[in-house]
Design a protein around this motif. Structure first.
Motif, PDB file in Angstrom:
ATOM      1  N   GLN A  33       0.253  -1.063  -0.275  1.00 47.17           N
ATOM      2  CA  GLN A  33      -0.100   0.493   0.058  1.00 47.17           C
ATOM      3  C   GLN A  33       0.944   0.742  -0.202  1.00 47.17           C
ATOM      4  O   GLN A  33       0.647   2.562  -0.725  1.00 47.17           O
ATOM      5  CB  GLN A  33      -1.300  -0.281   1.294  1.00 47.17           C
ATOM      6  CG  GLN A  33      -2.137  -0.898   1.064  1.00 47.17           C
ATOM      7  CD  GLN A  33      -2.930  -0.444   2.395  1.00 47.17           C
ATOM      8  OE1 GLN A  33      -2.411  -1.299   2.791  1.00 47.17           O
ATOM      9  NE2 GLN A  33      -4.421  -0.258   1.737  1.00 47.17           N
ATOM     10  N   ILE A  34       2.323   0.790   0.815  1.00 48.89           N
ATOM     11  CA  ILE A  34       2.724   2.096   0.680  1.00 48.89           C
ATOM     12  C   ILE A  34       3.175   2.718  -0.675  1.00 48.89           C
ATOM     13  O   ILE A  34       3.159   3.500  -0.712  1.00 48.89           O
ATOM     14  CB  ILE A  34       3.860   2.464   2.120  1.00 48.89           C
ATOM     15  CG1 ILE A  34       3.304   2.016   3.716  1.00 48.89           C
ATOM     16  CG2 ILE A  34       4.622   3.094   1.458  1.00 48.89           C
ATOM     17  CD1 ILE A  34       4.087   2.218   4.593  1.00 48.89           C
ATOM     18  N   PHE A  35       4.076   1.548  -0.990  1.00 50.33           N
ATOM     19  CA  PHE A  35       4.866   1.995  -2.298  1.00 50.33           C
ATOM     20  C   PHE A  35       3.442   2.516  -3.402  1.00 50.33           C
ATOM     21  O   PHE A  35       4.051   3.726  -3.926  1.00 50.33           O
ATOM     22  CB  PHE A  35       4.487   0.263  -2.888  1.00 50.33           C
ATOM     23  CG  PHE A  35       5.800   0.116  -4.357  1.00 50.33           C
ATOM     24  CD1 PHE A  35       6.603   1.096  -4.894  1.00 50.33           C
ATOM     25  CD2 PHE A  35       4.880  -0.439  -5.149  1.00 50.33           C
ATOM     26  CE1 PHE A  35       7.155   0.894  -6.022  1.00 50.33           C
ATOM     27  CE2 PHE A  35       5.252  -0.707  -6.669  1.00 50.33           C
ATOM     28  CZ  PHE A  35       6.466   0.671  -6.848  1.00 50.33           C
ATOM     29  N   TRP A  36       2.324   1.722  -3.681  1.00 51.88           N
ATOM     30  CA  TRP A  36       1.387   2.086  -4.588  1.00 51.88           C
ATOM     31  C   TRP A  36       0.976   3.895  -3.845  1.00 51.88           C
ATOM     32  O   TRP A  36       0.427   4.479  -5.436  1.00 51.88           O
ATOM     33  CB  TRP A  36       0.416   1.045  -4.702  1.00 51.88           C
ATOM     34  CG  TRP A  36       0.701   0.285  -5.336  1.00 51.88           C
ATOM     35  CD1 TRP A  36       1.146  -0.839  -5.226  1.00 51.88           C
ATOM     36  CD2 TRP A  36       1.463  -0.161  -6.932  1.00 51.88           C
ATOM     37  NE1 TRP A  36       1.377  -1.841  -5.935  1.00 51.88           N
ATOM     38  CE2 TRP A  36       1.936  -0.808  -7.210  1.00 51.88           C
ATOM     39  CE3 TRP A  36       1.770   1.287  -8.304  1.00 51.88           C
ATOM     40  CZ2 TRP A  36       2.393  -1.105  -8.517  1.00 51.88           C
ATOM     41  CZ3 TRP A  36       1.539   0.201  -8.669  1.00 51.88           C
ATOM     42  CH2 TRP A  36       2.052  -0.056  -9.601  1.00 51.88           C
ATOM     43  N   LEU A  37       1.320   4.604  -2.895  1.00 54.23           N
ATOM     44  CA  LEU A  37       0.119   5.331  -2.410  1.00 54.23           C
ATOM     45  C   LEU A  37       1.474   6.803  -3.014  1.00 54.23           C
ATOM     46  O   LEU A  37       1.310   7.261  -3.776  1.00 54.23           O
ATOM     47  CB  LEU A  37       0.414   5.438  -1.285  1.00 54.23           C
ATOM     48  CG  LEU A  37       0.135   6.797  -0.364  1.00 54.23           C
ATOM     49  CD1 LEU A  37      -1.299   7.735  -0.774  1.00 54.23           C
ATOM     50  CD2 LEU A  37       0.095   6.581   0.875  1.00 54.23           C
ATOM     51  N   ALA A  38       2.579   5.573  -2.559  1.00 52.57           N
ATOM     52  CA  ALA A  38       4.105   6.788  -3.359  1.00 52.57           C
ATOM     53  C   ALA A  38       3.921   6.833  -4.527  1.00 52.57           C
ATOM     54  O   ALA A  38       3.751   8.055  -5.422  1.00 52.57           O
ATOM     55  CB  ALA A  38       4.647   5.905  -2.808  1.00 52.57           C
ATOM     56  N   VAL A  39       3.785   6.221  -5.317  1.00 52.47           N
ATOM     57  CA  VAL A  39       3.770   5.985  -6.941  1.00 52.47           C
ATOM     58  C   VAL A  39       2.333   6.372  -7.317  1.00 52.47           C
ATOM     59  O   VAL A  39       2.275   7.851  -8.229  1.00 52.47           O
ATOM     60  CB  VAL A  39       2.918   4.973  -7.052  1.00 52.47           C
ATOM     61  CG1 VAL A  39       3.027   4.605  -9.293  1.00 52.47           C
ATOM     62  CG2 VAL A  39       4.488   4.554  -7.428  1.00 52.47           C
ATOM     63  N   THR A  40       1.297   6.816  -6.246  1.00 55.10           N
ATOM     64  CA  THR A  40       0.242   7.872  -6.265  1.00 55.10           C
ATOM     65  C   THR A  40       0.529   9.206  -6.792  1.00 55.10           C
ATOM     66  O   THR A  40       0.674  10.493  -7.599  1.00 55.10           O
ATOM     67  CB  THR A  40      -1.366   7.470  -5.757  1.00 55.10           C
ATOM     68  OG1 THR A  40      -1.161   6.008  -6.300  1.00 55.10           O
ATOM     69  CG2 THR A  40      -2.805   8.418  -5.977  1.00 55.10           C
TER      70      THR A  40
END
Lengths: 181, 262
Positions: A33-40
């Protein structure tokens, strides 16, 4: 009855939930979740910073500038209108003054003409009156002679008709004396 | 009492399923394997959909650059003015350069919240992992910014010069604690609000098919459906308000970092 059933069911739900645990607290997918939040976040941040926000800010600034310019132009036009109105009013006032002057001058001219015409007419009238008076005098003199003639003739005829001796000389003297008399 | 339990048990076994937290489960979109940090999950999909919506409204919508804006452009401009005024009003003109960052947070949260209201969707903002990253991120950013800009003067934030001298250490301790609680309240407020609303809706939704199972459903089903409607309306409001609250608090923290002297 309905409420008790609800409470029972809810208790069971809560129990099950506690058993299963909140999915939010499952650490196995935190990294994901943290990775994809960062991407977003990074994606949205750069899209906003590099494209969207400058563009929208530019559009808003252009609009503000256009509005200010339009307002200034409108203000300028308004002043022009006021100036034109003033010029018109000034022209009207001066035209009125001019017209007043022209009227006064015309009146004076007309008065002069009128005076001259009246004087001329007076002169003509007095000339005519003199002439008439002369002629009246002539006529009156003519009439005087005619009257004495008629009177002499009439007197001679009257004397003759009454059987008297008509003496022309004495009749003439008598008539003349009467006429004077 | 025995009968009541029977009713509940029967209802459950015959199809009333209570899984209010199931909607928050993260699962891989393709296959059934373990969730690695790079795995594309339902959370990924809804986060990226939020990003696509942002691009749709703020990039495609503003592409016309019309003097008289189209509807989409108008929405983008309203959002721009709304957040920019918030940043400038709270932090002052020198805070304007942090506007893109604040705008990013606001739009990510607001679009996640609203997309999360679609039936069958997933709300990334209902997860503490997501909101904590944003909350702690803001906390670290403003703290480091304050220290970088003002050095030790930044600590004046905790040392109340207008308080009596004896009280100052006490106040400093309270201020320090409240300062470090900020990221916790900041992130839990958002995740808690979104999660609670969605869970309550799901509970009422579970009661809605009661009419198929028991006579009581004549009463329960309409009440549940009305309750879902009412809570949905409330959640639409909450979706905006929580995004707004998160953003304005970010601005307030930013103001403290830029002007620690109050």
């Amino acid at each position: 009855m309905a409420t008790t059933t609800t409470t029972e069911a809810a208790t069971e739900v809560a129990h099950e939930g506690a058993k299963a645990g909140m999915p939010q607290l499952d650490p196995t997918h935190f990294a994901n979740q943290i990775f994809w939040l960062a991407v977003t976040l990074v994606l949205i941040f750069f899209v906003l910073k590099l494209v969207a926000l400058p563009r929208i800010g530019g559009t808003l600034a252009t609009r503000r500038g256009t509005i200010i310019n339009d307002l200034a132009a409108a203000e300028e036009l308004k002043q022009k209108v006021a100036a034109a109105e003033n010029a018109y009013n000034d022209a009207l006032v001066s035209a009125r003054a001019e017209a007043g002057k022209i009227v006064t001058a015309a009146k004076a001219d007309i008065q002069l003409d009128l005076n001259a015409a009246i004087a001329k007419a007076d002169a003509e009238i007095s000339a005519k009156a003199e002439e008439s008076a002369g002629r009246i005098g002539e006529i009156r003199a003519g009439a005087q002679d005619a009257i004495s003639e008629v009177a002499k003739d009439t007197a001679g005829e009257l004397v003759a008709a009454l059987g008297g001796q008509s003496d022309a000389a004495s009749i003439t003297a008598a008539v003349n004396a009467r006429l004077k008399g | 009492m025995k009968r009541k339990i029977d009713v509940a048990g029967e209802a459950h076994s015959e199809g009333l399923s209570f899984h209010p937290l199931q909607q928050f489960e993260v699962h891989p979109l393709f296959g059934d394997g373990p969730i690695h940090w790079y795995t594309i999950t339902n959370a990924t999909v809804w986060l990226l959909l939020a990003a696509i919506c942002v691009i749709g409204v703020f990039v495609l919508g503003s592409a016309g650059r019309k003097l008289v804006p189209s509807r989409m452009q108008s929405v983008g401009e309203l959002g721009y003015d709304f957040v920019r005024n918030m940043v400038v009003d709270v932090t002052g003109e020198d805070g304007a350069k942090y506007f893109p960052m604040v705008m990013t947070l606001f739009l990510t949260i607001v679009f996640s919240n609203i997309l999360g209201l679609l039936p069958g969707s997933f709300s990334p903002t209902s997860h503490i992992a997501v909101t904590a990253v944003m909350g702690i991120g803001v906390f670290l950013f403003v703290t480091l910014l304050g220290l970088y800009k003002h050095g030790m003067h930044f600590l004046g934030l905790f040392w109340m010069k207008d308080a009596p001298l004896i009280l100052r250490p006490v106040i400093a301790i309270i201020e320090l604690i409240s300062y470090f609680v900020r990221p916790v309240s900041h992130s839990i407020r958002l995740a808690g609000n979104i999660m609670a609303g969605h869970a309550v809706m799901k509970v009422f939704a579970a009661f809605a098919p009661m009419i198929l199972i028991s006579g009581i459903g004549v009463l329960v089903t309409p009440v549940s459906i009305l309750a879902i409607t009412a809570i949905y309306a409330l959640e639409v409001l909450v979706a905006f308000i929580q995004a707004y609250v998160f953003t304005i608090l970010t601005c307030v923290y930013l103001k403290d970092a830029l002007h620690p002297g109050h």
